[in-house]
Each structure stands twice: as structure tokens, then as C-alpha cells.
Scaffold this motif. Sequence first.
Motif, PDB file in Angstrom:
ATOM      1  N   PRO A  20       7.131  10.047  -0.765  1.00 26.93           N
ATOM      2  CA  PRO A  20       5.918  10.826  -1.054  1.00 26.93           C
ATOM      3  C   PRO A  20       4.943  10.080  -1.953  1.00 26.93           C
ATOM      4  O   PRO A  20       4.474  10.609  -2.964  1.00 26.93           O
ATOM      5  N   HIS A  21       4.642   8.842  -1.600  1.00 26.45           N
ATOM      6  CA  HIS A  21       3.753   8.002  -2.405  1.00 26.45           C
ATOM      7  C   HIS A  21       2.776   7.280  -1.494  1.00 26.45           C
ATOM      8  O   HIS A  21       3.070   7.026  -0.322  1.00 26.45           O
ATOM      9  N   ALA A  22       1.646   6.881  -2.063  1.00 18.75           N
ATOM     10  CA  ALA A  22       0.661   6.088  -1.333  1.00 18.75           C
ATOM     11  C   ALA A  22       1.224   4.699  -1.051  1.00 18.75           C
ATOM     12  O   ALA A  22       2.074   4.206  -1.807  1.00 18.75           O
ATOM     13  N   PRO A  23       0.750   4.053   0.009  1.00 14.87           N
ATOM     14  CA  PRO A  23       1.215   2.688   0.300  1.00 14.87           C
ATOM     15  C   PRO A  23       1.043   1.737  -0.890  1.00 14.87           C
ATOM     16  O   PRO A  23       1.891   0.861  -1.094  1.00 14.87           O
ATOM     17  N   GLU A  24       0.007   1.906  -1.685  1.00 11.16           N
ATOM     18  CA  GLU A  24      -0.226   1.033  -2.839  1.00 11.16           C
ATOM     19  C   GLU A  24       0.917   1.117  -3.848  1.00 11.16           C
ATOM     20  O   GLU A  24       1.288   0.107  -4.453  1.00 11.16           O
ATOM     21  N   THR A 105      11.750  -8.221   6.859  1.00 10.62           N
ATOM     22  CA  THR A 105      10.398  -7.711   7.080  1.00 10.62           C
ATOM     23  C   THR A 105      10.311  -6.299   6.520  1.00 10.62           C
ATOM     24  O   THR A 105      11.123  -5.434   6.866  1.00 10.62           O
ATOM     25  N   LEU A 106       9.341  -6.089   5.637  1.00 10.89           N
ATOM     26  CA  LEU A 106       9.110  -4.781   5.021  1.00 10.89           C
ATOM     27  C   LEU A 106       7.750  -4.280   5.523  1.00 10.89           C
ATOM     28  O   LEU A 106       6.728  -4.931   5.298  1.00 10.89           O
ATOM     29  N   THR A 107       7.760  -3.154   6.211  1.00 12.77           N
ATOM     30  CA  THR A 107       6.541  -2.620   6.806  1.00 12.77           C
ATOM     31  C   THR A 107       6.237  -1.250   6.212  1.00 12.77           C
ATOM     32  O   THR A 107       7.123  -0.393   6.135  1.00 12.77           O
ATOM     33  N   LEU A 108       4.996  -1.059   5.799  1.00 16.86           N
ATOM     34  CA  LEU A 108       4.536   0.214   5.244  1.00 16.86           C
ATOM     35  C   LEU A 108       3.586   0.865   6.246  1.00 16.86           C
ATOM     36  O   LEU A 108       2.693   0.203   6.785  1.00 16.86           O
ATOM     37  N   GLU A 109       3.773   2.160   6.448  1.00 16.23           N
ATOM     38  CA  GLU A 109       2.899   2.908   7.353  1.00 16.23           C
ATOM     39  C   GLU A 109       2.511   4.215   6.679  1.00 16.23           C
ATOM     40  O   GLU A 109       3.391   5.010   6.325  1.00 16.23           O
ATOM     41  N   PRO A 110       1.211   4.450   6.483  1.00 14.85           N
ATOM     42  CA  PRO A 110       0.794   5.733   5.917  1.00 14.85           C
ATOM     43  C   PRO A 110       1.166   6.870   6.881  1.00 14.85           C
ATOM     44  O   PRO A 110       0.949   6.746   8.094  1.00 14.85           O
ATOM     45  N   VAL A 111       1.749   7.905   6.352  1.00 12.98           N
ATOM     46  CA  VAL A 111       2.087   9.095   7.135  1.00 12.98           C
ATOM     47  C   VAL A 111       1.669  10.310   6.330  1.00 12.98           C
ATOM     48  O   VAL A 111       1.390  10.205   5.126  1.00 12.98           O
ATOM     49  N   GLU A 112       1.626  11.443   6.988  1.00 15.24           N
ATOM     50  CA  GLU A 112       1.249  12.664   6.282  1.00 15.24           C
ATOM     51  C   GLU A 112       2.196  12.891   5.109  1.00 15.24           C
ATOM     52  O   GLU A 112       3.409  12.893   5.261  1.00 15.24           O
ATOM     53  N   GLY A 113       1.629  12.983   3.925  1.00 15.47           N
ATOM     54  CA  GLY A 113       2.420  13.243   2.730  1.00 15.47           C
ATOM     55  C   GLY A 113       3.039  12.018   2.091  1.00 15.47           C
ATOM     56  O   GLY A 113       3.828  12.145   1.161  1.00 15.47           O
ATOM     57  N   GLY A 114       2.713  10.810   2.572  1.00 18.36           N
ATOM     58  CA  GLY A 114       3.302   9.650   1.926  1.00 18.36           C
ATOM     59  C   GLY A 114       3.253   8.380   2.751  1.00 18.36           C
ATOM     60  O   GLY A 114       2.297   8.128   3.477  1.00 18.36           O
ATOM     61  N   GLY A 142      21.158   1.291   0.343  1.00 16.38           N
ATOM     62  CA  GLY A 142      21.053   1.492  -1.106  1.00 16.38           C
ATOM     63  C   GLY A 142      19.783   0.910  -1.679  1.00 16.38           C
ATOM     64  O   GLY A 142      19.158   1.493  -2.572  1.00 16.38           O
ATOM     65  N   VAL A 143      19.370  -0.241  -1.171  1.00 16.91           N
ATOM     66  CA  VAL A 143      18.134  -0.885  -1.625  1.00 16.91           C
ATOM     67  C   VAL A 143      16.944   0.035  -1.382  1.00 16.91           C
ATOM     68  O   VAL A 143      16.114   0.255  -2.270  1.00 16.91           O
ATOM     69  N   VAL A 144      16.846   0.579  -0.179  1.00 16.85           N
ATOM     70  CA  VAL A 144      15.710   1.445   0.152  1.00 16.85           C
ATOM     71  C   VAL A 144      15.715   2.691  -0.732  1.00 16.85           C
ATOM     72  O   VAL A 144      14.659   3.131  -1.207  1.00 16.85           O
ATOM     73  N   THR A 145      16.872   3.239  -1.003  1.00 24.08           N
ATOM     74  CA  THR A 145      16.961   4.385  -1.915  1.00 24.08           C
ATOM     75  C   THR A 145      16.423   4.017  -3.290  1.00 24.08           C
ATOM     76  O   THR A 145      15.641   4.769  -3.887  1.00 24.08           O
ATOM     77  N   ARG A 146      16.795   2.837  -3.790  1.00 24.68           N
ATOM     78  CA  ARG A 146      16.309   2.405  -5.105  1.00 24.68           C
ATOM     79  C   ARG A 146      14.805   2.132  -5.099  1.00 24.68           C
ATOM     80  O   ARG A 146      14.129   2.404  -6.098  1.00 24.68           O
ATOM     81  N   VAL A 147      14.263   1.628  -3.999  1.00 23.48           N
ATOM     82  CA  VAL A 147      12.805   1.455  -3.896  1.00 23.48           C
ATOM     83  C   VAL A 147      12.122   2.800  -4.143  1.00 23.48           C
ATOM     84  O   VAL A 147      11.157   2.890  -4.901  1.00 23.48           O
ATOM     85  N   GLY A 148      12.627   3.840  -3.514  1.00 23.10           N
ATOM     86  CA  GLY A 148      12.048   5.176  -3.710  1.00 23.10           C
ATOM     87  C   GLY A 148      12.163   5.665  -5.135  1.00 23.10           C
ATOM     88  O   GLY A 148      11.205   6.226  -5.688  1.00 23.10           O
ATOM     89  N   GLU A 149      13.297   5.422  -5.766  1.00 17.15           N
ATOM     90  CA  GLU A 149      13.484   5.851  -7.163  1.00 17.15           C
ATOM     91  C   GLU A 149      12.517   5.116  -8.093  1.00 17.15           C
ATOM     92  O   GLU A 149      11.923   5.708  -9.003  1.00 17.15           O
TER      93      GLU A 149
END
Length: 155
Positions: A20-24, A105-114, A142-149
Amino acid sequence: MTDSLVQTDARVIAVDEVFPHAPETIWKTLVDPELIARWLRMTPVGFKPVVGNLFTYQTSPAGEWDGTIRCEVIEVQPHRRLAYSWRGGHAANTGYGSLLDTVVTLTLEPVEGGTRLRVVHSGFELPRNETAYRNMSGGWVGVVTRVGEIADEQA
């Protein structure tokens, strides 16, 4: 049987999560070396999100391998995509520490709400990289979970 007769199978690890965060916000978490050290649990030495930049991570050595993961940034699209090579291991090793030549490869895509974060670690050659593939398959979750935290802290 010779090595030329052994069939290999390339494998990919893919983890996909919406935050639930902006791509930035997610981008900052992915490219700030201090934050990378927290979510990856390895400190990048010399990392900059610039194509051609060479950097390393250090992990546990094994056999002929000194534990250094050598990386090169191969793609940067700010707030959208970051890709880098991930090379390590040694040809003399089997199992942990076997020769590894992959791409993260890490890809960010804006979606509704984050923002959707998709992490793809590709190029695992089986059977040679079976141990790395097995260990990293769970590790990237686990890495992706920590990115969110960590992104939660930055928001």
C-alpha cells in the motif's frame, strides 16, 4: 557420461506482492544501500542504481568459493524496474557454492491502492544450481516481506 550429455533445466524464482505504498517509496527501499542491507540481510558494497555499476555482496564461503557475489546493474528505470546480474560460486564446487550466473529483476507496477513488486531471479541451471535454487526460492519470499516492512517505515 560426459558433461556435454547432461541435460540442464533453467529455472526461475518469481515472487509477487502488492504493497500500500507509492512506487517512489518502494523504489527507495530497493535502491538505498542501507535499506538493501536490511531486507536482503547482506550489505551491498559499491551499489548505485546506474547501468554498468559493479558491486558485491558477501555471504558464507564454501570450498573454492570465497563467498563473494559479483553483480552488475544491467537495467534502471527509476520507480519502475531494476535488474542486475548475480554471479558467484566456483566451478569446482557442487551443492552450496556451485557456479552461479543469474539475473535479479525487480519490477514495480502502480496498482489501485499501491504498488505491485515482482521479483524474478532467473537463470538457475539445474542440476548444478539445485541447492541455490532451493535455498533462494524460500529466501526471496522472506526478502519481499521485509521490503514491505521497511517500506512501511519509510511511508
